[in-house]
Design an enzyme around this catalytic site. Structure first.
Site, PDB file in Angstrom:
ATOM      1  N   GLY A 248       0.836  -1.185   0.000  1.00 38.89           N
ATOM      2  CA  GLY A 248       0.000   0.000   0.000  1.00 38.89           C
ATOM      3  C   GLY A 248       0.877   1.242   0.000  1.00 38.89           C
ATOM      4  N   GLY A 477       1.320  -6.643   3.892  1.00 35.04           N
ATOM      5  CA  GLY A 477       2.528  -7.405   3.629  1.00 35.04           C
ATOM      6  C   GLY A 477       3.560  -7.157   4.707  1.00 35.04           C
ATOM      7  N   ARG A 639       9.863  -1.564  21.836  1.00 33.62           N
ATOM      8  CA  ARG A 639       9.736  -3.018  21.947  1.00 33.62           C
ATOM      9  C   ARG A 639       9.514  -3.634  20.574  1.00 33.62           C
ATOM     10  NH1 ARG A 639       8.290  -6.225  25.929  1.00 33.62           N
ATOM     11  NH2 ARG A 639       7.388  -4.606  27.225  1.00 33.62           N
ATOM     12  N   VAL A 714       8.315   0.444  12.781  1.00 35.81           N
ATOM     13  CA  VAL A 714       9.517   0.183  11.980  1.00 35.81           C
ATOM     14  C   VAL A 714       9.247   0.246  10.478  1.00 35.81           C
ATOM     15  CG1 VAL A 714      10.693  -1.225  13.706  1.00 35.81           C
ATOM     16  CG2 VAL A 714       9.061  -2.307  12.144  1.00 35.81           C
ATOM     17  N   GLY A 715       8.040   0.620  10.087  1.00 32.74           N
ATOM     18  CA  GLY A 715       7.662   0.508   8.678  1.00 32.74           C
ATOM     19  C   GLY A 715       8.351   1.490   7.761  1.00 32.74           C
ATOM     20  N   GLU A 716       8.711   2.643   8.269  1.00 32.71           N
ATOM     21  CA  GLU A 716       9.180   3.690   7.377  1.00 32.71           C
ATOM     22  C   GLU A 716      10.598   4.153   7.666  1.00 32.71           C
ATOM     23  OE1 GLU A 716       5.443   6.296   6.410  1.00 32.71           O
ATOM     24  OE2 GLU A 716       5.095   5.250   8.291  1.00 32.71           O
TER      25      GLU A 716
END
Ligand SMILES: Cc1cc2nc3c(=O)[nH]c(=O)nc-3n(C[C@H](O)[C@H](O)[C@H](O)COP(=O)(O)OP(=O)(O)OC[C@H]3O[C@@H](n4cnc5c(N)ncnc54)[C@H](O)[C@@H]3O)c2cc1C
Ligand code: SF4
Lengths: 755, 352
Positions: A248, A477, A639, A714-716
């Site tokens: 996305g 994902g 965490r 932590v995605g970006e």
């Protein structure tokens, strides 16, 4: 908040599921093709819709050969501004914070190339596609406006999603005047496109005034309201099913006109309709990372400390809507400086409206900030890491607040050690590999805010000792299904195998937005709270029941573990959930929870994930081809629920950064404004051979303020830091500062060739 | 995609007869043709599917020592044929530097020769393109043309031929076997492709209905096997078309070059045989000086067709490097990154 997550003793005592590197629950479904993505749905009597896209960037459609399209075998309907049925909402209205003005065939204006100008509906995809081609539009064309120097800039009111366009503190001019060295540089970043693997798709089916939509969506419950507004029906009449998203990256959070038109066609024709974008149709109507021009001024004193930092971004947006890449704001929270200015200007081009794309603002802004910092380090005669340490921000530079947690020093140290940073020569062009290729080392600081949105969840303990947890979250994902499931199981004190997890459906409790790197923290908190709420109710049953071994434990408390409640002061006394429910004659007991930031800690603390990225590149001195040969990233992000998935997100982010630095760019024809590489053969993203040996270090960090679970995101963050690290490594190898992304071969050829 | 007729002939003769009808196209694996049809750039009325024809799928060594490659041999199968790759390593290296593993598994030899330019204005039906629509103009001129030609272009078309395979074939003097209604003919690959001139739509000597049945490498080409390389500079490490590439083959005897073959890719409207550079090399001692001189000779006639002057400099560097690589000897094993600037390099080849 009464339903905030209770943590015994004020510390996180966490169950056995979180922290485990579980593989993705959806992995097998995906690799075997069993996962149904939106476009995999084929209800009976399905019709296919295809939009015809404008081929000019600005003007008016004067003619469409509707007759030719209609005459094509299989074509059922051609919808144009002439015959489009009414919609309940004005297309300039914004039902949610994440709504953009969009095109739903409201008139004959063309505002960008690729804009839908008609919708053709047919019995087959092929017929609809050919019908759209046969429309052979004619236009009254006006010159396309494109390029930073071609149009006037204006002062925007806000950037990003409602962020201030100008933030500052101290006196930047005085700081610059007092500096012993100044670095003044201008960089540019191009338009970049999300290019999720799964193209946007929707299958819409009406039943009376209720509609069911199969469509990938990053914000399910919010979107029901947005879709409902277009059709004048209550939000609860809209059901969105989005069990899987093939990526996305921000582009599936915002509703675009094509989706509305497909739903409209389904209502008009009283048959289910599918619209699935072709790859080229994803370049325009569904957002992108807007191009920027960024000017930075840094002042440095004799000790190598910043005296001032000024970051001015000019962001490009469309002619009719604003989403301005908030790139300058990347400079607000990283380095200590007495004077700081982050400001934005804007330009309007005849393009589709940009939107949030993985690390919006931070990606482009950090690319330039980290490059400029590297230039400043060299000007100051300092090692880039040492320079950053001298300018380490102990408190948030913009707000002065304390950080909720900041293990950036550890990131620097661990990353530098793993990389072998020590001994790096200061000057560029000093290192060669065994065959004589130029070698360079660069680094960058990674930073990303740790937001939370609002989410709700339900948990139900069942008589057989299993449980069901539910929230309308989105797995793009990134592994949300798995990580959220782990957190939920911990909230219930159950092994993950005992817990059924439902998500990806708008009928479930609102899971909030999968974006901003805040989904795990937000939906995870809600799920955990729901679990502990159910456990609390269960405990009440047990401690108040004389027949229970836990009777009277109300004051000392009980602990939930492995499907049993234990007396906190006497682990010998325990009882299983199933036993408690059976005795109470209950088939199940439910709990509900919410996830949101505690306003008090938000007020007091600045909350960010941090990291440090180190890159090695090799450049062929003759041919100018660049290859990243090593990447090390050390990240502290609170965490870590699932180290495998978190590392994957960070790897993916860093690879994205590699693409930003060296490959990604939309090439617009300078005259027509059309994107000339709207396909993934010519719009380059990294391929396997580009991706070097990589190391991700998860630096331990305990953040008691972000939320009771201590979760950040932590995605970006992986993108930030990486772009600058690679650009700086290219400079260190060659002495060339391209100052324009992506850095390419032609830039390298300016280096004089050795004889 | 337009409605079209699909024909599956049982023999070459049937195929030729079917393709003789106006607006027909041969279908190989379709990796290029179908993409162009989906985008509307090509709208043939009939597709003649070659992939079920017998006898066009083998690689044979003929009695005269030449090697004949059937038009339906897959790109991957050819590159991975051990015997073939030993005899013609530059061809294998060029093939393996092109496209992706999946595409190479599908793509045919005939299709590779006949693939169309990647000029974005050719693909974009809203642009003027003399190749797609003769006489309509050329929007690449004055447009985004950083990857366009610096050699052999005309005022009517500045596009480059995208194939890697064909560059190696051109260096080795391959012969294209053609069959048509009037029978068989053979054309050297250097004459097979045409320069755009005033007729950029005419890319090869193939007449309507004619098909490629095979490509032949002459016996003498195999004699160059010890010193041949392909080098391809591209915008990412793999899976990208060449900005500039070159295939080189050398015979070196007693410290002097006695025969040189050099062809360029990504810089011209056709795979470009650099005959002047070849001539400049013969008799010279292999070394930086000779290679630099050859590079100059190869691009002596070059001129930018837009924002692509850098390709002239780049092309020269590619030539100098590929010659040095070839002089150092064909590697024992195909590098993991074939033709890449990042494949292992012999010592002394990089300019330090
Ligand atoms: C994403 C992508 C990347 C690529 N990268 C590269 C690259 O780096 N280097 C490179 O060299 N190539 C590259 N290619 C191109 C690829 O090599 C060609 O698409 C392929 O070789 C075409 O073969 P095919 O069998 O699929 O041909 P088709 O697509 O079936 O046909 C192509 C053309 O050849 C004609 N044709 C086919 N067979 C015959 C015949 N026997 N006689 C006469 N005409 C015939 C067809 O009519 C058509 O015009 C890439 C392609 C893609 C899609
Ligand atoms: S360069 Fe050739 S292929 Fe490209 S637009 Fe011009 S005529 Fe067409």
């Amino acid at each position: 908040m009464s339903d905030a997550i209770p943590m015994p003793g004020g510390r996180n005592r966490f169950g056995s599921n979180s922290g485990q590197p579980l593989t993705r629950r959806d992995g097998v479904l995906k690799v075997t093709g069993a996962a149904t993505f939106a476009a995999d749905n084929h209800p009976d009597r399905l019709l296919h819709a295809v939009t015809a896209g404008a081929t000019v960037s600005r003007g008016r459609v004067t003619f469409l050969d509707v007759e030719a399209a209609k005459a094509h075998p299989g074509v059922v309907a051609v919808i144009t501004p002439e015959n489009r049925p009414p919609l309940a909402m004005d297309p300039d209205e914004k039902p949610t914070r994440f709504s953009f003005r969009t095109e739903v065939l409201q008139d004959d204006t063309v505002r960008y190339a690729g804009q839908p100008i008609a919708l053709v509906v047919a019995e087959t995809l092929e017929a609809a596609t050919e019908g759209a081609r046969l429309l052979s539009p004619r236009y009254e064309e006006e010159p396309a406006r494109h390029g930073f120097d071609a149009v006037d800039t204006y002062e925007p009111e806000a950037v990003g999603v409602g962020a201030p366009a100008k933030v500052g503190k101290g006196d930047v001019e005085a700081g610059l005047a007092a500096a012993t060295r100044r670095v003044e540089v201008r960089y540019e970043t191009p338009g970049q496109y999300h290019n999720a693997m799964e193209p946007h798709a929707i299958v819409a089916e009406w039943d009376g005034d209720r509609v069911t939509l199969d469509t990938p969506n990053q914000a399910l419950v919010m979107s029901t309201g947005a879709f409902a507004a277009w059709f004048g029906i209550p939000a609860e009449n809209v059901t969105i099913r989005s069990p899987f998203l093939g990526g996305g990256f921000g582009s599936k959070a915002i509703i675009f006109g094509g989706q509305v038109l497909a739903i409209l066609a389904a209502r008009m024709l009283q048959r289910p309709v599918k619209l699935a974008l072709r790859r080229d149709q994803m370049y325009g109507p569904v957002g992108h990372r807007g191009a920027t021009r960024q000017e930075m001024r840094l002042g440095i004193d004799d000790e190598g400390r910043l005296t001032a930092l000024d970051h001015l971004t000019t962001s490009a947006t469309s002619s009719f809507e604003e989403f301005l890449e908030p790139a300058s704001n990347a400079s607000l929270n990283t380095y200590a400086t007495p004077a700081l200015l982050a400001r934005h200007k804007a330009v309007r081009w005849d393009i589709g409206t940009p939107g949030p794309m993985r690390a919006p603002g931070e990606a482009s802004g950090s690319a330039v900030l980290e490059s400029a910092m590297d230039e400043a380090a060299f000007a100051a005669g300092l090692d880039p890491l040492e320079f950053r340490l001298r300018n380490y921000a102990e408190t948030d530079p913009a707000s002065g607040k304390r950080f909720s947690a900041k293990a950036l020093r550890e990131c620097y140290a661990d990353g530098a050690k793993r990389f072998g940073w020590a001994g790096r020569p200061l000057a560029p062009g000093q290192m060669r590999d065994e065959t004589g290729r130029l070698v360079g080392w660069g680094m960058g600081t990674a930073l990303f805010h740790a937001p939370m949105f609002q989410a709700e969840a339900k948990a139900t303990l069942r008589a057989d000792g299993t449980a069901l947890v539910e929230t309308a979250g989105a797995d793009m994902g990134q592994g949300a299904w798995t990580a959220l499931h782990q957190i939920a199981a911990d909230g219930l004190g159950l092994a993950i195998s005992m817990v059924e997890f439902h998500s990806g459906h708008s009928g479930l409790p609102d899971g909030g937005i999968a974006g901003g790197s805040g989904h795990t923290a937000t939906a995870g908190s809600a799920l955990h709270a729901a679990g502990t709420d159910a456990i609390a109710k269960l405990s009440e049953l047990a401690v108040g029941d004389e027949r229970s071994p836990l009777f009277g434990a109300g004051n000392v408390g009980v602990e939930a573990r492995d499907g049993r409640l234990y007396r906190a002061d006497d682990p010998e006394r325990s009882e299983s959930y199933a036993e408690i429910l059976a005795r109470a004659g209950l088939s199940e007991i439910g709990g509900a929870g919410q996830g949101a930031r505690d306003p008090a800690s938000a007020e007091e603390r600045a909350m960010f994930s941090h990291g440090a990225v180190f890159a090695e590149v090799k450049v062929d001195p003759d041919l100018g081809q660049i290859k990243v040969s090593r990447l090390v990233g050390a990240f502290a992000a609170g965490r870590i629920i699932n180290p495998r998935l978190a590392s994957s997100q960070l790897y993916g982010g860093m690879i994205w950064g590699l693409g930003f630095a060296l490959e990604e760019q939309a090439v617009h024809d300078r005259r027509s404004g059309r994107i000339m590489n709207a396909n993934i053969a010519e719009y380059h993203v990294p391929v396997n051979a580009d991706v070097p040996e990589m190391d991700v270090i998860l630096v331990p960090e305990d953040d008691p303020y972000v939320n009771p679970l201590g979760i950040k995101g932590v995605g970006e963050i992986g993108i930030t830091g990486t772009v600058g690290a690679i650009a700086n490594a290219v400079w260190h190898a060659t002495g060339i500062r391209a100052r324009r992304f992506p850095i390419g071969i032609a830039d390298m050829l300016t280096r004089p060739q050795a004889a | 995609m337009n409605l079209f007729e699909y024909v599956r002939p049982a023999s070459v003769a049937e195929a030729i007869a079917a393709a003789g009808e106006p607006n027909s196209a041969y279908l190989g694996a379709g990796t290029n043709l179908l993409d162009l049809m989906k985008g509307g750039a090509l709208t043939p009325a009939r597709l003649v599917d070659l992939t079920h024809l017998p006898d066009l799928g083998s690689i044979e060594t003929l009695p005269d020592g030449s090697t004949r490659i059937g038009a339906l041999v897959k790109n991957a199968a050819l590159a991975h044929d051990t015997d073939f790759a030993k005899r013609f390593p530059v061809v294998a290296e060029a093939l393996l530097s092109g496209a992706s593993a999946q595409l190479r598994n599908a793509a045919t030899v005939g299709g590779n020769l006949m693939q169309r330019t990647r000029c974005p204005y050719f693909t974009d039906t809203a642009s003027a393109c003399n190749k797609r629509q003769p006489g309509s103009g050329c929007d690449a001129i004055g447009g985004e043309n950083r990857s366009h030609a610096v050699l052999g272009w005309s005022e009517n078309c500045i596009a480059v031929h995208p194939s890697d395979f064909c560059v190696a074939l051109t260096a080795l003097g391959a012969i294209v076997e053609i069959e048509g209604t009037t029978g068989r003919r053979e054309v050297p690959i250097t004459e097979f492709f045409l320069l755009p001139g005033d007729t950029p739509e005419k890319e090869t000597v193939l007449e309507a209905g004619e098909m490629i049945v095979a490509v032949r490498l002459p016996a003498e080409a195999a004699k160059l096997a010890a010193n041949q390389r392909y080098l391809k500079v591209r915008e990412r490490t793999s899976y990208a078309f060449a900005l500039a590439s070159a295939a080189a083959a050398l015979t070196i005897e007693n410290g002097a070059i006695t025969e040189a073959r050099l062809a360029l890719g990504g810089v011209a409207p056709k795979p470009w045989r650099a005959s002047e550079a070849e001539a400049a090399l013969v008799g010279k001692a292999p070394g930086k000086e000779a290679f630099a001189a050859a590079a100059e000779a190869a691009f002596a006639e070059a001129k930018p067709s837009g924002d692509n002057a850098y390709k002239i400099e780049l092309g020269k560097r590619v030539v100098a490097r590929v010659l040095a690589m070839a002089a150092a000897g064909t590697p024992e094993r195909m590098p993991a990154l074939p033709a890449s600037a990042f494949a292992p390099l012999p010592e002394g080849v990089v300019n330090v």
